[in-house]
Design a protein around this motif. Structure first.
Motif, short mmCIF file in Angstrom:
data_model
loop_
_atom_site.label_atom_id
_atom_site.label_comp_id
_atom_site.label_asym_id
_atom_site.label_seq_id
_atom_site.Cartn_x
_atom_site.Cartn_y
_atom_site.Cartn_z
N ASP A 1 0.81 -1.22 0.00
CA ASP A 1 0.00 0.00 0.00
C ASP A 1 0.84 1.27 0.00
N ILE A 2 2.07 1.19 -0.52
CA ILE A 2 2.93 2.37 -0.61
C ILE A 2 3.49 2.47 -2.03
N ASP A 3 3.94 3.68 -2.38
CA ASP A 3 4.53 3.91 -3.70
C ASP A 3 5.77 4.79 -3.52
N VAL A 4 6.39 5.13 -4.65
CA VAL A 4 7.66 5.87 -4.61
C VAL A 4 7.51 7.19 -3.86
N GLY A 5 6.38 7.87 -4.04
CA GLY A 5 6.19 9.15 -3.35
C GLY A 5 6.25 9.02 -1.84
N ASP A 6 5.69 7.93 -1.31
CA ASP A 6 5.75 7.70 0.14
C ASP A 6 7.19 7.58 0.61
N LEU A 7 7.99 6.85 -0.16
CA LEU A 7 9.39 6.67 0.19
C LEU A 7 10.14 7.99 0.15
N MET A 8 9.90 8.78 -0.91
CA MET A 8 10.60 10.05 -1.07
C MET A 8 10.25 11.03 0.04
N VAL A 9 8.97 11.11 0.39
CA VAL A 9 8.55 12.03 1.46
C VAL A 9 9.25 11.66 2.77
N ALA A 10 9.21 10.38 3.12
CA ALA A 10 9.79 9.96 4.39
C ALA A 10 11.29 10.20 4.43
N VAL A 11 11.98 9.81 3.38
CA VAL A 11 13.44 9.92 3.39
C VAL A 11 13.89 11.38 3.38
N ALA B 1 8.05 -3.20 5.94
CA ALA B 1 8.06 -4.65 5.74
C ALA B 1 6.67 -5.25 5.97
N THR B 2 6.44 -6.37 5.32
CA THR B 2 5.21 -7.13 5.55
C THR B 2 5.47 -8.16 6.66
N PRO B 3 4.46 -8.56 7.41
CA PRO B 3 3.08 -8.08 7.31
C PRO B 3 2.92 -6.68 7.91
N ALA B 4 2.06 -5.87 7.29
CA ALA B 4 1.83 -4.51 7.76
C ALA B 4 1.15 -4.54 9.12
N ARG B 5 1.55 -3.61 10.00
CA ARG B 5 0.98 -3.57 11.34
C ARG B 5 -0.32 -2.78 11.42
N SER B 6 -0.60 -1.98 10.37
CA SER B 6 -1.81 -1.16 10.39
C SER B 6 -2.21 -0.81 8.96
N VAL B 7 -3.42 -0.29 8.82
CA VAL B 7 -3.89 0.18 7.51
C VAL B 7 -3.56 1.66 7.40
N LEU B 8 -2.90 2.04 6.32
CA LEU B 8 -2.52 3.44 6.14
C LEU B 8 -3.70 4.29 5.67
N PRO B 9 -3.83 5.50 6.18
CA PRO B 9 -4.90 6.38 5.69
C PRO B 9 -4.54 6.89 4.30
N GLY B 10 -5.53 7.24 3.52
CA GLY B 10 -5.29 7.82 2.20
C GLY B 10 -4.79 6.78 1.20
N ALA B 11 -4.26 7.29 0.09
CA ALA B 11 -3.79 6.43 -1.00
C ALA B 11 -2.27 6.51 -1.10
N ALA B 12 -1.68 5.49 -1.72
CA ALA B 12 -0.24 5.48 -1.93
C ALA B 12 0.18 6.69 -2.76
N ALA B 13 1.28 7.33 -2.36
CA ALA B 13 1.75 8.55 -3.04
C ALA B 13 2.73 8.20 -4.14
N THR B 14 2.49 8.72 -5.32
CA THR B 14 3.41 8.54 -6.44
C THR B 14 4.30 9.77 -6.56
N MET B 15 5.28 9.70 -7.44
CA MET B 15 6.14 10.86 -7.69
C MET B 15 5.32 12.00 -8.28
N GLU B 16 4.32 11.65 -9.09
CA GLU B 16 3.48 12.67 -9.70
C GLU B 16 2.72 13.45 -8.64
N ASP B 17 2.33 12.77 -7.56
CA ASP B 17 1.63 13.44 -6.47
C ASP B 17 2.49 14.50 -5.79
N LEU B 18 3.79 14.37 -5.89
CA LEU B 18 4.70 15.31 -5.23
C LEU B 18 5.00 16.53 -6.08
#
Length: 226
Positions: free
Chosen positions: A151-161, A205-222
């Motif tokens: 349930d994550i995409d590249v945008g999620d990774l970029m924001v966090a890092v 890592a899987t298994p996920a401990r919770s359900v994330l709010p919203g949708a997976a963020a792409t690079m386009e979303d940023l």
């Protein structure tokens, strides 16, 4: 002869010493921009690079051109790391983990890109595309191996890092650093970067401990909307 090859022919080839100076200026500018922001005097960048002001202006007509090339350098370096991790690490999630720790410099991209006059310059578009593809490939491998949550995409990774790696080296020890803002006497925030990146990676890592709010963020979303 193609347009690309003719363009290359028309560009004068730098002598070895001039090329070294250009690379030193770009490296010094990246360090200084990270430490003090993109509005730092160009004299300070020349001093850090060990060259004269005239040498800096011979290579870069103005601040905008210098920022453009520093942004390209940062994105190319991070893309190199993504591609190398994918080739060299046999385990897909370890390749992603290695890349995230090596790419701590991603925090420098946000302030640089916000000061880049032409964000749609073909060179920047190509560099962003290469970086995006490199990170997507790492995440796809880890996802297909069953190790990365879906349930994550590249945008999620970029924001966090980018958030976890700011401030970068030197900033935490200055009066303008985050130590003074958060009300604690942290003299070196850099010492916590890899610790918290590791915490973040464990959450991917899987298994996920919770359900994330919203949708997976792409690079386009940023991308800026204006």
């Amino acid at each position: 002869m193609t347009a690309t090859s003719s363009a290359k022919v028309s560009q004068p080839r730098l002598r070895a010493d001039a090329l070294r100076n250009r690379e030193r200026i770009i490296a010094a500018a990246r360090e200084v921009f990270v430490e003090h922001g993109a509005d730092v005097p160009l004299d300070e960048i020349a001093r850090r690079a060990g060259v004269g002001n005239a040498t800096l202006y011979r290579h870069f007509a103005d601040r905008g051109e210098l920022i453009h090339h520093v942004a390209l350098s940062v994105m190319d370096h991070i893309a190199d790391q993504a591609e190398a991790a994918r080739v060299e690490e046999p385990d897909a999630f370890e390749a992603l983990r290695r890349f995230v720790h090596q790419a701590a410099g991603m925090g420098a991209l946000c302030p640089l890109m916000s000061h880049t006059a032409d964000k749609e310059h073909p060179e920047l578009v190509a560099a962003r595309h290469r970086l995006n593809c490199g990170i997507e490939a790492l995440m796809r491998d880890a996802r297909e191996s069953g190790q990365l949550r879906t349930d994550i995409d590249v945008g999620d990774l970029m924001v966090a890092v980018t958030q976890l790696t700011r401030p970068l080296p030197g900033l935490g020890a200055t009066p303008r650093g985050r130590g003074s803002e958060c009300g604690v006497s942290c003299v070196d925030f850099d010492q916590f970067v890899h610790r918290h990146l590791q915490l973040f990676l464990d959450g991917l890592a899987t298994p996920a401990r919770s359900v994330l709010p919203g949708a997976a963020a792409t690079m386009e979303d940023l991308r800026p909307t204006t």
